[in-house]
Design a protein around this motif. Structure first.
Motif, short mmCIF file in Angstrom:
data_model
loop_
_atom_site.label_atom_id
_atom_site.label_comp_id
_atom_site.label_asym_id
_atom_site.label_seq_id
_atom_site.Cartn_x
_atom_site.Cartn_y
_atom_site.Cartn_z
N HIS A 44 0.81 -1.25 -0.02
CA HIS A 44 -0.06 0.18 -0.04
C HIS A 44 0.77 1.14 0.03
N VAL A 45 1.93 1.09 -0.20
CA VAL A 45 3.12 2.40 -0.26
C VAL A 45 2.80 2.90 -1.63
N VAL A 46 2.64 4.02 -1.90
CA VAL A 46 2.33 4.59 -3.29
C VAL A 46 3.79 5.34 -3.83
N SER A 47 4.18 5.99 -2.77
CA SER A 47 5.78 6.46 -3.20
C SER A 47 6.42 6.84 -1.86
N ALA A 48 7.51 7.19 -1.87
CA ALA A 48 8.58 7.76 -0.73
C ALA A 48 9.65 8.79 -1.52
N LEU A 58 4.14 7.94 1.06
CA LEU A 58 2.63 8.13 0.85
C LEU A 58 2.05 6.63 0.54
N ALA A 59 0.95 6.66 1.40
CA ALA A 59 0.25 5.54 1.39
C ALA A 59 -1.19 5.43 0.68
N ASP A 60 -1.72 4.55 0.06
CA ASP A 60 -2.90 4.51 -0.78
C ASP A 60 -3.98 4.93 0.09
N GLY A 99 -1.94 9.49 -0.25
CA GLY A 99 -1.34 9.72 -1.71
C GLY A 99 -2.32 8.73 -2.70
N ARG A 100 -2.62 9.32 -3.84
CA ARG A 100 -3.33 8.29 -4.79
C ARG A 100 -2.38 7.68 -5.80
N LYS A 101 -2.63 6.48 -5.90
CA LYS A 101 -2.08 5.90 -7.22
C LYS A 101 -2.38 6.60 -8.46
N THR A 102 -1.49 6.69 -9.42
CA THR A 102 -1.84 7.06 -10.78
C THR A 102 -2.41 6.07 -11.43
N PRO A 103 -3.34 6.26 -12.24
CA PRO A 103 -3.91 5.09 -12.85
C PRO A 103 -2.86 4.81 -14.00
N GLY A 104 -2.61 3.24 -14.05
CA GLY A 104 -1.99 2.69 -15.40
C GLY A 104 -2.57 2.98 -16.81
#
Length: 108
Positions: A44-48, A58-60, A99-104
């Motif tokens: 669930h880690v989006v980025s760091a 950033l977590a989702d 944070g939000r995951k960017t859609p693939g």
């Protein structure tokens, strides 16, 4: 007559190279954080990123922020152990945000 126009590669090329290096470092740090986490929260880690002496993760979802924050000591140990130069600033704090995951490409 002066050459007012320069080839695009001469002016923008180095900027793109720097941007590529920064993105690669960002992705590498995010992967390092995911590897340091042992539970389901790693998915669930989006980025760091690092801002000064603070690691920002950033977590989702807000539901995963406490679990990631709970692993703060483990994350700091992994990051500070991996610091190659003694002169580099060590990370001393962890902030966890949603944070939000960017859609693939297939999710749009």
């Amino acid at each position: 007559m002066t050459d007012r126009f320069k080839p695009l590669g001469e002016t923008v090329g180095p900027l793109f190279a720097q941007l590529e290096q920064r993105v690669a470092a960002h992705v590498e740090l995010t992967e390092k954080i995911r590897e340091a986490l042992t539970g389901p929260e790693k998915d669930h880690v989006v980025s760091a990123s690092c801002r000064g002496d603070t690691l920002v993760v950033l977590a989702d979802s807000a539901a995963w922020c406490p679990q990631i924050r709970y692993a703060q000591a483990q994350l700091l140990e992994v990051l500070n152990r991996a610091t190659p130069n003694p002169g580099e600033k060590q990370v001393t704090k962890v902030k966890v945000r949603v944070g939000r995951k960017t859609p693939g490409p297939t999710q749009r």
